[in-house]
Design a protein around this motif. Structure first.
Motif, PDB file in Angstrom:
ATOM      1  N   CYS A   7       0.894  -1.268   0.050  1.00  0.00           N
ATOM      2  CA  CYS A   7      -0.010  -0.031  -0.011  1.00  0.00           C
ATOM      3  C   CYS A   7       0.940   1.083   0.038  1.00  0.00           C
ATOM      4  O   CYS A   7       0.513   2.349   0.445  1.00  0.00           O
ATOM      5  N   ALA A  10      -0.913   5.372  -3.583  1.00  0.00           N
ATOM      6  CA  ALA A  10      -2.470   5.393  -3.912  1.00  0.00           C
ATOM      7  C   ALA A  10      -2.741   4.664  -5.178  1.00  0.00           C
ATOM      8  O   ALA A  10      -3.829   4.065  -5.225  1.00  0.00           O
ATOM      9  N   ARG A  51      -7.739   1.742  -2.948  1.00  0.00           N
ATOM     10  CA  ARG A  51      -7.695   1.828  -1.621  1.00  0.00           C
ATOM     11  C   ARG A  51      -9.310   1.042  -1.068  1.00  0.00           C
ATOM     12  O   ARG A  51      -9.059   0.466  -0.155  1.00  0.00           O
ATOM     13  N   PHE A  78      -1.663   1.356   6.061  1.00  0.00           N
ATOM     14  CA  PHE A  78      -2.308   2.477   5.233  1.00  0.00           C
ATOM     15  C   PHE A  78      -2.045   3.814   5.942  1.00  0.00           C
ATOM     16  O   PHE A  78      -1.877   4.671   5.280  1.00  0.00           O
TER      17      PHE A  78
END
Length: 438
Positions: A7, A10, A51, A78
């Motif tokens: 992650c 984005a 996401r 995140f």
């Protein structure tokens, strides 16, 4: 095997690495399951599809029984990229709950609900965590914020409300007892928002109004309380008193006449009816006169106005001895002042011919003016015998005679040098009018 979640940006579209259990996982307790919902539920901000997909994949693993600690770690990845992404914060809190860390779950949600109080997933979980911690007020705060969009939250709020009312009622009492009126205001705001018509709220409003010396607010709460307890004499009498002071004197008179009808022969109520009739008649006078009764402290011109308008014996009495007061010629109340001066009810400084209308009137001056008026009655009441012969009576003598005539309960209550409010002065004028027989 440690969790690895791609992650870092984005724009990354790689699916999250599956979470692999190494030991029996700490599943979300069955009773808590309804409160653990999609972290995006009720989130009001836009989320890119990448996401969104990765977050929901992680949530699905939580639903499948993934260990809470692993979910917390994945959610923190995140947040390391974007600590304003509240759905990841909710996922972390859900992981904390699954791991049995209710306090951590509660605290993690604070930023989310502070910024987004209508965030369903966050508030549901925060409310459940608060319940587990025994903080029923915080739980009600969370559930109440989303009760209109979540049936579960509405049900829990309704179930918790009786206990929460009791808790807040005791907090309010304690805050008032400790003179923490700012805290009491905060507690009462919650009660008023959640349970505006409950007995706890109504009694709390009255208690705080008394503590803050707010008779208007006290009257408003008393009206509501009397609807609940119409036969309560103490409530009715207090309401009647406040109607006469800051409300509608006509309603105050009606209250006392009703009480007197229910308790015939009660001398205390008979006296209150007389007072109420006097106050009601006074309320029919011009507004600039009636407003004097609401003042916290009167000047000499105010007292002259009250004497002039409230007592026909002053307004229509014979002129008496003409006295000159040079400082009232342009005063708006000069007619009333001239009348009480010429009747000898209030003094003028003879050497300079000044009345000093703006100077605060003392209780001794109020007593003296009424005693001089009563002394002029024929036949003269025995309680004022000898008073008319004293041109400049001492304060001690004024208090002695005022006590004999029932204007004050005792000489110790006379307090001759202190000022007086409009309401107190009006009550003394009423007693003086009774001595006059008018």
């Amino acid at each position: 095997m440690p969790l690895a979640l791609a992650c870092g940006s984005a724009g990354t579209s790689a699916p999250p690495t599956p979470i692999v259990e190494k030991e029996p996982m700490a599943a979300v307790p069955a009773a808590d399951r309804p409160f653990v919902v999609d972290p995006l539920d009720g989130y009001e901000l836009l989320v890119d599809e990448d996401r969104k997909g990765r977050l929901r994949s992680l949530f699905a693993q939580l639903e499948a029984g993934a260990p809470g600690a692993a979910l917390v770690s994945a959610a923190d990845e995140f947040l390391a990229v974007d600590d304003t992404f509240h759905p990841a914060r909710v996922l972390a809190a859900q992981g904390e709950l699954a791991a049995g860390n209710r306090e951590a779950a509660f605290e993690r949600l604070t930023p989310a609900v502070t910024e987004l109080p209508r965030y369903t997933a966050a508030q549901l979980l925060r409310g459940r965590a608060a319940e587990g911690l025994g903080d029923l007020v915080a739980a009600a705060e969370a559930y109440g914020a989303i009760g209109d969009v979540s049936g579960l939250a509405a049900d829990r709020f309704r179930d918790l409300l009786p206990a929460v009312e009791d808790i807040l009622g005791r907090r309010l009492e304690d805050a008032i007892a400790r003179q923490r009126l700012d805290l009491a205001e905060e507690v009462l705001e919650r009660l008023s928002r959640w349970s505006p018509d409950s007995l706890v709220t109504l009694e709390g409003r009255r208690a705080l109004a008394v503590a803050t010396d707010d008779p208007v607010a006290e009257l408003a709460s008393l009206i509501r309380l009397q609807e609940r307890w119409p036969e309560d004499r103490a409530l009715a009498e207090r309401r009647g008193d406040l109607e006469l002071e800051v409300g509608d004197p006509g309603r105050g008179l009606a209250v006392f006449e009703s009480l007197a009808g229910r308790h015939p022969g009660d001398p205390g109520l008979a006296a209150k009816v007389r007072r109420a009739k006097f106050r009601w008649r006074f309320s029919q006078l011009p507004r600039e006169v009636t407003e004097i009764a609401a003042k916290a402290a009167l000047d000499r011109a105010d007292h002259a106005q009250l004497l002039y308008w409230a007592l026909p014996a002053v307004r229509y009495g014979r002129g008496g001895e003409a006295r000159i007061a040079t400082d009232i010629l342009d005063h708006p109340q000069r007619e009333a002042i001239a009348r009480v001066v010429n009747l000898g009810l209030m003094r003028v400084e003879q050497s300079v011919h000044r009345f000093s209308p703006e100077r605060e009137v003392s209780r001794a001056e109020v007593f003296e003016s009424l005693l001089r008026l009563v002394s002029s009655k024929a036949p003269q009441p025995s309680c004022v015998a000898g008073f008319e012969a004293s041109r400049r009576p001492s304060m001690a003598f004024v208090c002695e005679v005022a006590t004999r005539c029932g204007l004050v309960p005792s000489e110790a209550d006379c307090l001759p040098r202190t000022g007086i409010s409009g309401s107190e002065a009006l009550d003394l004028i009423r007693l003086g009018s009774e001595l006059l027989g008018s």
